[in-house]
Design a protein around this motif. Structure first.
Motif, PDB file in Angstrom:
ATOM      1  N   LEU A   1      24.241   0.449   9.852  1.00  0.00           N
ATOM      2  CA  LEU A   1      24.004   0.816   8.021  1.00  0.00           C
ATOM      3  C   LEU A   1      22.957   1.533   8.186  1.00  0.00           C
ATOM      4  CD1 LEU A   1      26.947  -1.010   6.408  1.00  0.00           C
ATOM      5  CD2 LEU A   1      27.303   0.923   7.908  1.00  0.00           C
ATOM      6  N   LEU A   2      22.730   3.061   7.242  1.00  0.00           N
ATOM      7  CA  LEU A   2      22.351   3.395   6.425  1.00  0.00           C
ATOM      8  C   LEU A   2      21.823   3.320   4.838  1.00  0.00           C
ATOM      9  CD1 LEU A   2      19.286   4.945   6.928  1.00  0.00           C
ATOM     10  CD2 LEU A   2      20.126   6.353   6.564  1.00  0.00           C
ATOM     11  N   VAL A   3      21.649   2.278   4.648  1.00  0.00           N
ATOM     12  CA  VAL A   3      21.823   1.512   3.133  1.00  0.00           C
ATOM     13  C   VAL A   3      20.174   2.227   2.002  1.00  0.00           C
ATOM     14  CG1 VAL A   3      23.312   0.103   3.650  1.00  0.00           C
ATOM     15  CG2 VAL A   3      21.493  -0.658   3.449  1.00  0.00           C
ATOM     16  N   ALA A   4      20.934   2.307   1.234  1.00  0.00           N
ATOM     17  CA  ALA A   4      20.158   2.198  -0.315  1.00  0.00           C
ATOM     18  C   ALA A   4      21.302   1.634  -1.632  1.00  0.00           C
ATOM     19  CB  ALA A   4      19.938   4.215  -0.200  1.00  0.00           C
TER      20      ALA A   4
ATOM     21  N   ALA B   1      11.383  -1.051  -0.264  1.00  0.00           N
ATOM     22  CA  ALA B   1      12.285   0.383   0.052  1.00  0.00           C
ATOM     23  C   ALA B   1      13.047   1.104  -0.569  1.00  0.00           C
ATOM     24  CB  ALA B   1      12.827  -0.687   1.518  1.00  0.00           C
ATOM     25  N   ASP B   2      13.151   1.894   0.244  1.00  0.00           N
ATOM     26  CA  ASP B   2      13.971   3.388  -0.732  1.00  0.00           C
ATOM     27  C   ASP B   2      15.713   3.393   0.051  1.00  0.00           C
ATOM     28  OD1 ASP B   2      12.478   4.744  -2.477  1.00  0.00           O
ATOM     29  OD2 ASP B   2      11.162   3.979  -0.803  1.00  0.00           O
TER      30      ASP B   2
ATOM     31  N   PHE C   1       7.508   7.342   0.573  1.00  0.00           N
ATOM     32  CA  PHE C   1       9.329   6.842   0.678  1.00  0.00           C
ATOM     33  C   PHE C   1       9.170   5.646   1.923  1.00  0.00           C
ATOM     34  CE2 PHE C   1      13.377   8.003   2.397  1.00  0.00           C
ATOM     35  CZ  PHE C   1      13.985   8.112   1.376  1.00  0.00           C
ATOM     36  N   VAL C   2       9.672   4.392   1.484  1.00  0.00           N
ATOM     37  CA  VAL C   2       9.823   3.744   2.631  1.00  0.00           C
ATOM     38  C   VAL C   2      11.241   3.774   3.491  1.00  0.00           C
ATOM     39  CG1 VAL C   2       9.299   1.087   3.271  1.00  0.00           C
ATOM     40  CG2 VAL C   2       7.549   2.433   0.791  1.00  0.00           C
ATOM     41  N   VAL C   3      10.954   3.439   4.221  1.00  0.00           N
ATOM     42  CA  VAL C   3      11.943   3.216   5.472  1.00  0.00           C
ATOM     43  C   VAL C   3      11.933   1.914   6.062  1.00  0.00           C
ATOM     44  CG1 VAL C   3      14.309   4.024   7.217  1.00  0.00           C
ATOM     45  CG2 VAL C   3      12.304   5.760   5.186  1.00  0.00           C
ATOM     46  N   ALA C   4      13.347   0.867   5.704  1.00  0.00           N
ATOM     47  CA  ALA C   4      12.879  -0.448   6.519  1.00  0.00           C
ATOM     48  C   ALA C   4      13.631  -0.552   7.027  1.00  0.00           C
ATOM     49  CB  ALA C   4      13.207  -1.087   5.640  1.00  0.00           C
ATOM     50  N   GLY C   5      13.041  -0.925   8.719  1.00  0.00           N
ATOM     51  CA  GLY C   5      13.449  -0.900  10.276  1.00  0.00           C
ATOM     52  C   GLY C   5      13.941  -2.183  10.944  1.00  0.00           C
ATOM     53  N   GLY C   6      12.922  -3.023  11.664  1.00  0.00           N
ATOM     54  CA  GLY C   6      13.688  -3.745  12.238  1.00  0.00           C
ATOM     55  C   GLY C   6      12.017  -4.495  12.308  1.00  0.00           C
ATOM     56  N   PRO C   7      12.345  -5.019  13.980  1.00  0.00           N
ATOM     57  CA  PRO C   7      11.021  -5.418  14.294  1.00  0.00           C
ATOM     58  C   PRO C   7      10.422  -4.960  15.528  1.00  0.00           C
ATOM     59  CG  PRO C   7      13.464  -7.372  14.833  1.00  0.00           C
ATOM     60  CD  PRO C   7      13.465  -6.193  13.980  1.00  0.00           C
TER      61      PRO C   7
ATOM     62  N   LEU D   1       0.983  -0.808   0.123  1.00  0.00           N
ATOM     63  CA  LEU D   1      -0.046   0.375  -0.065  1.00  0.00           C
ATOM     64  C   LEU D   1       0.731   1.592  -0.129  1.00  0.00           C
ATOM     65  CD1 LEU D   1      -2.705  -1.339   2.033  1.00  0.00           C
ATOM     66  CD2 LEU D   1      -3.026  -0.444  -0.105  1.00  0.00           C
ATOM     67  N   ASP D   2       1.648   1.196   1.142  1.00  0.00           N
ATOM     68  CA  ASP D   2       2.488   2.147   0.649  1.00  0.00           C
ATOM     69  C   ASP D   2       3.820   2.865  -0.932  1.00  0.00           C
ATOM     70  OD1 ASP D   2       2.832   3.237   2.898  1.00  0.00           O
ATOM     71  OD2 ASP D   2       4.419   1.089   3.546  1.00  0.00           O
ATOM     72  N   ARG D   3       4.306   1.602  -1.411  1.00  0.00           N
ATOM     73  CA  ARG D   3       4.411   1.314  -2.235  1.00  0.00           C
ATOM     74  C   ARG D   3       3.694   1.931  -3.627  1.00  0.00           C
ATOM     75  NH1 ARG D   3       9.255   2.833  -2.192  1.00  0.00           N
ATOM     76  NH2 ARG D   3       9.112   2.732  -4.211  1.00  0.00           N
ATOM     77  N   LEU D   4       1.975   1.689  -3.701  1.00  0.00           N
ATOM     78  CA  LEU D   4       1.230   1.631  -4.402  1.00  0.00           C
ATOM     79  C   LEU D   4       0.754   3.855  -3.930  1.00  0.00           C
ATOM     80  CD1 LEU D   4      -1.515   1.064  -6.058  1.00  0.00           C
ATOM     81  CD2 LEU D   4      -2.416   0.871  -3.555  1.00  0.00           C
ATOM     82  N   GLN D   5       1.063   4.234  -3.079  1.00  0.00           N
ATOM     83  CA  GLN D   5       0.714   5.117  -2.406  1.00  0.00           C
ATOM     84  C   GLN D   5       2.062   6.403  -2.996  1.00  0.00           C
ATOM     85  OE1 GLN D   5      -1.470   6.025   0.745  1.00  0.00           O
ATOM     86  NE2 GLN D   5      -1.688   4.461   0.820  1.00  0.00           N
ATOM     87  N   ARG D   6       3.407   5.252  -3.101  1.00  0.00           N
ATOM     88  CA  ARG D   6       4.804   6.511  -3.963  1.00  0.00           C
ATOM     89  C   ARG D   6       4.891   7.165  -2.276  1.00  0.00           C
ATOM     90  NH1 ARG D   6       5.318   6.111  -8.963  1.00  0.00           N
ATOM     91  NH2 ARG D   6       3.457   6.142 -10.771  1.00  0.00           N
TER      92      ARG D   6
END
Length: 505
Positions: A439-442, A263-264, A214-220, A207-212
Motif C-alpha cells: 500500500l501507499l499510506v499517509a 515521512a509524508d 517531501f519524504v517518501v519512505a521505501g525499504g532496504p 536533513l530532509d525534514r530540515l529542508q522541508r
C-alpha cells in the motif's frame, strides 16, 4: 606460364577449404535454431497464443562458462518483432508480467519496447532485444536456461568532504572497524556496520525534514520498495517540489515514520498497516494509529513456498517434519507464512526446524542442503528466485484450494492470486497462492491537493518499467483498491471514484 597463373589460385582454394573446415568445427547455433527456441518458449508459456514472431534477426553470439561437466555453452543474441495476437495486459496481477516476459525472452525490461501500461491490443508490435543460451551435446546445440545478469545496485552515496569534527568521528569509527580484537573481529564489524547504517538513515531523514523535503519512505536499498520510493521522489522533484525517497528497514519502520511525521508517504505491506492501525501484533507497544490512511494499493507480494526441484515434497502438507525458513523475526513475512501454514493444518511444532534467516540467506541454506524449504512473501518474479530457478531448478508449491478459501474468509488482507506459468524459469504450470499487497499510506491530515497530485504522478506520469521496477510495472488503476486494509484518505477515495467513472465512460 599457365602453371604460374593457377598456382596462387590453387593455394587460395586450399585456404578457403581449410577455413570452411575450421568454421564447420566451430559452428554455432544458427538463426533458425535461435528463432525456434524463442518460438518454443512462447508456445510453452502461452498455450493460448499471445505472440507470433513477425521479424527475427540473429545478431551475434558469445561463450558462456562451461557447466561443471565441461559441456560447451554459448549465448546467442537476437532482435525480434513480436505481433500481439490477442488483447493482453502485462500489468494484470495474474498475467505474465513484464519482468517475467523479459526473463523468458532472455532480455532485460529495457530490452522490451512496445509494452503498454494500459494493456496491449491485438495487432500491436513488441520489439525484443533478447538472448538464448545453448549447450552442445553430442555435436548438437540445444537451448538451455541461462540466469540473467543481476540487477546493478544503486551507486554508493556521496559522503565526501565532511567538516573537521565529522572527519574526526569518521576516523575514530574507521579505527574501530579496522582494528577490532582478533577473536571477535567479524562480530564487531557487523555491529559497527549496523549502527552506521541506522545513523546514516536518521541523519539523512532529519536533513530532509530540515529542508522541508517531501519524504517518501521505501525499504532496504536495492529492493523494490526503495526503487519505487526513489522513482516517485525523483518525479516529484522534477516537477519542482523537493522530494527524497529514503531507504528504510521496510513496512514496520515506515509506519513508525508516518506516525511520528518523519515521512509524508510510505510503502507498507497491507497486513502490517492493519496492525499499525489497530495497535496489535508488532505495534502492541506503540498502540493504535487511527489517523493512518491508505492512498492506493500498488502491487501484490505473493506467498512463495520453494523446495529443490528434486525434492520429494509435492504439497504444503509434505512439509511436516521438514526444516523450513519462514522469514525474519518480527517481520510481516513471518506472520503471513504462519497464517498460510496454519490454514494447511501445520503449526510451528510440526516442523523439524524453523529458521528466521530471510530470503537471501535462506536460499543459500537451501542450496547447501541445510534446510528443506523456504517460505517467503515477496513480489514476483523475485530476482533472487529467478536466478536460483535458472541455475539449479526449484519447485514452487501450490497452496491447497480449501486453504486459499479459508485464508480469504479469515483474513481480508490476503488476496487469492495465481503465479502464471513462466513467471520463473522452468516453471511450466500456474501456481495458486495468496498475496498481501503493498500500500501507499499517509496520514489523515495530508492535504487533499497533495494526495491528488501524488496519485496523478504514480498512476499517470511515471513509467515504472523504464525505471527498472518489476513490481512498479504492476501498478495500475484497475487494482488500486485491491487488498486495502486501512481506510482510504478522503481525497484518494474521491480520486479513485473519479478515475473509475472516467474509465466507465
Amino acid at each position: 606460364m599457365i602453371d604460374r597463373l593457377f598456382r596462387p589460385l590453387a593455394r587460395a582454394l586450399v585456404l578457403i577449404t581449410a577455413l570452411g573446415f575450421l568454421a564447420a568445427c566451430e559452428k554455432v547455433p544458427d538463426e533458425a535454431a535461435v528463432r525456434s527456441a524463442v518460438q518454443n518458449a512462447l508456445d510453452t508459456t502461452f498455450p493460448d497464443p499471445v505472440f507470433e514472431i513477425s521479424e527475427f534477426n540473429r545478431v551475434g553470439s558469445g561463450p558462456l562458462p562451461a557447466d561443471p561437466n565441461g559441456v560447451e555453452r554459448r549465448i546467442v543474441y537476437y532482435n525480434a518483432d513480436l505481433r500481439v495476437l490477442r488483447d493482453y495486459s502485462f500489468s494484470d496481477w495474474e498475467a505474465l508480467n513484464v519482468s517475467a516476459l523479459a526473463n523468458l525472452l532472455g532480455a532485460t525490461e529495457h530490452g522490451l519496447q512496445g509494452i503498454r501500461r494500459d494493456g496491449n491490443e491485438a495487432g500491436n508490435t513488441v520489439n525484443v532485444s533478447g538472448s538464448v543460451g545453448f549447450e552442445r551435446t553430442n555435436g548438437d546445440w540445444r537451448p538451455v536456461v541461462v540466469a540473467q545478469s543481476p540487477v546493478s545496485q544503486p551507486p554508493p552515496l556521496d559522503n565526501t568532504g565532511p567538516p573537521a569534527i565529522a572527519r574526526g568521528l569518521v576516523d575514530q569509527i574507521m579505527a574501530l572497524f579496522e582494528g577490532p580484537p582478533a577473536d571477535d573481529a567479524s562480530q564487531a564489524r557487523a555491529i559497527i556496520t549496523e549502527e552506521l547504517d541506522g545513523a546514516y538513515r536518521q541523519i539523512t531523514l532529519r536533513l530532509d525534514r530540515l529542508q522541508r523535503a517531501f519524504v517518501v519512505a521505501g525499504g532496504p536499498e536495492g529492493g523494490e520498495y526503495h526503487l519505487i520510493a526513489r522513482t516517485i521522489a525523483n518525479s516529484i522533484t522534477a516537477d519542482g517540489v523537493r522530494s527524497a525517497g529514503i531507504a528504510t528497514d521496510g513496512s514496520v519502520e515506515n509506519l513508525r515514520l508516518i506516525q511520528d511525521g518523519s515521512a509524508d508517504v510510505a510503502l507498507a505491506q497491507n497486513d502490517i498497516a492493519a496492525m499499525a492501525a489497530r495497535g496489535d501484533g508488532l505495534f502492541e507497544r506503540a498502540g493504535p494509529d487511527p489517523e493512518l490512511r491508505a492512498l492506493a494499493s500498488l502491487f501484490p507480494e505473493p506467498v512463495h513456498i520453494i523446495v529443490p526441484a528434486d525434492a520429494e515434497i509435492r504439497t504444503v502438507a509434505d512439509l511436516r517434519g521438514k526444516r523450513i525458513d519462514m522469514g525474519l523475526p518480527r517481520s510481516g513475512s513471518l506472520l503471513t507464512a504462519r497464517s498460510v501454514l496454519q490454514a494447511h493444518g501445520l503449526a510451528p511444532g510440526d516442523f523439524a526446524e524453523v529458521t528466521g534467516m530471510g530470503p537471501s540467506r535462506a536460499v543459500e541454506a537451501l542450496v547447501a542442503g541445510e534446510i528443506d524449504a523456504v517460505v517467503s512473501v515477496i513480489n514476483a518474479p523475485a530476482r533472487l528466485f529467478q536466478r536460483l530457478s535458472a541455475q539449479r531448478g526449484i519447485r514452487f508449491l501450490p497452496l491447497d484450494r480449501d486453504a486459499i478459501q479459508a485464508l480469504g474468509g479469515s483474513d481480508d488482507n490476503l488476496v487469492p492470486l495465481t503465479l502464471a506459468a513462466g513467471t520463473y524459469p522452468r516453471q511450466t504450470e500456474p501456481v495458486p497462492t495468496v498475496a498481501v499487497t503493498a500500500l501507499l499510506v499517509a496520514r489523515r491530515n495530508m492535504p487533499d491537493v497533495e494526495v491528488t497530485t501524488l496519485l496523478d504522478t504514480v498512476f499517470k506520469d511515471i513509467d515504472f518499467m523504464a525505471a527498472g521496477s518489476a513490481a512498479g510495472a504492476l501498478i495500475s488503476r484497475g487494482r488500486a483498491e485491491s487488498g486495502l486494509s486501512v481506510p482510504l484518505h478522503p481525497a484518494a477515495e474521491a480520486w479513485l471514484g473519479d478515475a473509475s467513472t472516467a474509465a466507465g465512460q
